[in-house]
Design an enzyme around this catalytic site. Structure first.
Site, PDB file in Angstrom:
ATOM      1  N   ASP A  34       0.861  -1.170   0.000  1.00 57.32           N
ATOM      2  CA  ASP A  34       0.000   0.000   0.000  1.00 57.32           C
ATOM      3  C   ASP A  34       0.908   1.234   0.000  1.00 57.32           C
ATOM      4  O   ASP A  34       2.086   1.153   0.351  1.00 57.32           O
ATOM      5  CB  ASP A  34      -0.895  -0.022   1.241  1.00 57.32           C
ATOM      6  N   ASP A  36      -0.330   5.121   0.707  1.00 61.23           N
ATOM      7  CA  ASP A  36      -0.673   6.096   1.743  1.00 61.23           C
ATOM      8  C   ASP A  36      -0.599   5.453   3.117  1.00 61.23           C
ATOM      9  O   ASP A  36      -1.286   4.467   3.395  1.00 61.23           O
ATOM     10  CB  ASP A  36      -2.078   6.651   1.511  1.00 61.23           C
TER      11      ASP A  36
END
Length: 350
Positions: A34, A36
């Site tokens: 991922d 963010d």
């Protein structure tokens, strides 16, 4: 490596974090990262992310960046990562915009018009699937799709509501309610989806994590055989790994708190937990049963009545891992509601 071979019991959820005798970057061939809250927050790299990922890549691990943020194109994301010191090509970035564009293309005629309520990343992904983005409910769209865009205004959300009210099939890239930014936690695409739901009713088909379309898109684009999902969110990254039956590493650099981890239901329990991406380069200590409790490193955790307790000394993360085992075992297939405040304070992670 399949999670069912480790800390999960047949017919139940995971009861304790796993151990791994070698560095995770050696045990798995591909990191599904991922962005963010894991690699960066806003425009800044998270501490230790660049050097840790560089070391993992130099050791032979393939890095793939999997994001629910549909606002930007893979090229734009790759350029940002390269600017942070992580040389990355567009093919190494998989977005929820790509996943939802594929999902829509399987349900509407080739070349169909799609009302695009989102940023450039969503528009580009639709065009890559041969679909025609339009921007008004009066353009006779075959579908309407929402993706995150920090510049969205009332008028564009209203266009989505008008189309949904008319019965146009509704899609969303993802439904994350929040997104980490440099200044704090901000509303995510899920919050904007709720605006349209309030006005128009119904519910969209969702492609992003933790839904299967995102996992399918990731596997198709990376060819990963022994993937490790790495994320900061229980309800997207970790749940997506659970449904995909692959292992996950939770890093505590984003939105998930230690208290939320202890209360995690089965689908939100990661195989591993670490402070940041340095955990990718190290073995993971195992958690063992110790009478009516659990031990990791120098810590022993147990459930006493309706309170989680911990005793000992050592690395705070080892204490958290032991507490996870006590909490998850007590909860079984539910969520642990025991008071963990004093235990987390004892290990310095309140």
């Amino acid at each position: 490596m399949n999670e069912r071979m480790h800390g999960r019991s047949e017919g139940t959820g995971r009861r304790r974090p796993d151990g791994c005798p070698s560095a995770l970057s050696e045990a798995y061939d591909t990191a599904l990262l991922d962005l963010d809250g894991v690699v960066y927050a806003g425009g800044r790299a998270i501490a230790h992310a660049v050097e840790s990922l560089t070391t993992a890549r130099d050791g032979g691990m393939h890095l793939a960046y999997v994001t629910n943020n549909a606002a930007r194109t893979p090229r734009t994301v790759a350029d940002q990562l390269t600017g942070l010191g992580l040389p990355t090509g567009p093919d190494d970035v998989i977005t929820s915009a790509q996943a939802v564009a594929r999902l829509i293309s399987e349900q509407v005629p080739a070349g169909a018009r799609v009302l695009a309520i989102g940023g450039e990343g969503l528009v580009v992904a639709l065009r890559e699937r041969g679909l025609q983005p339009v921007f008004s409910a009066d353009d006779d769209p075959a579908a309407v799709v929402q993706g995150f865009d920090p510049t969205l205004d009332w008028g564009r959300l209203a266009e989505a509501a008008y189309a949904v009210q008319r019965g146009v099939p509704w899609f969303a890239s993802n439904t994350d309610l929040t997104i980490p930014r440099e200044r704090g936690i901000a509303p995510g695409n899920g919050a904007l989806v709720e605006v349209v739901r309030t006005a128009a009713g119904g519910a969209p088909q969702v492609a992003g994590k933790p839904r299967p379309p995102m996992h399918r898109e990731t596997v198709l684009r990376t060819g990963a055989r022994r993937p490790l999902v790495i994320g900061d969110r229980l309800d997207t990254d970790i749940e997506g790994a659970y449904h995909g039956e692959v292992d996950a590493l939770l890093v505590l650099t984003g939105v998930t708190t230690p208290a939320e981890l202890l209360a995690a239901p089965p689908q939100h329990r990661p195989a591993y937990v670490d402070a940041d991406l340095r955990g990718l380069l190290a073995p993971q200590p195992g958690v063992t049963e110790d009478g009516d409790g659990f031990r990791c490193g120098g810590w022993r955790a147990a459930l006493a009545g309706d309170t989680l307790t911990v005793a000992g000394e050592g690395a705070p993360l080892d204490g958290l891992r032991a507490l996870c085992a006590a909490a998850w075992t007590a909860a079984g297939d539910g969520s642990c509601t025991a008071d963990a405040g004093k235990a987390l304070a004892r290990i310095g992670m309140e």
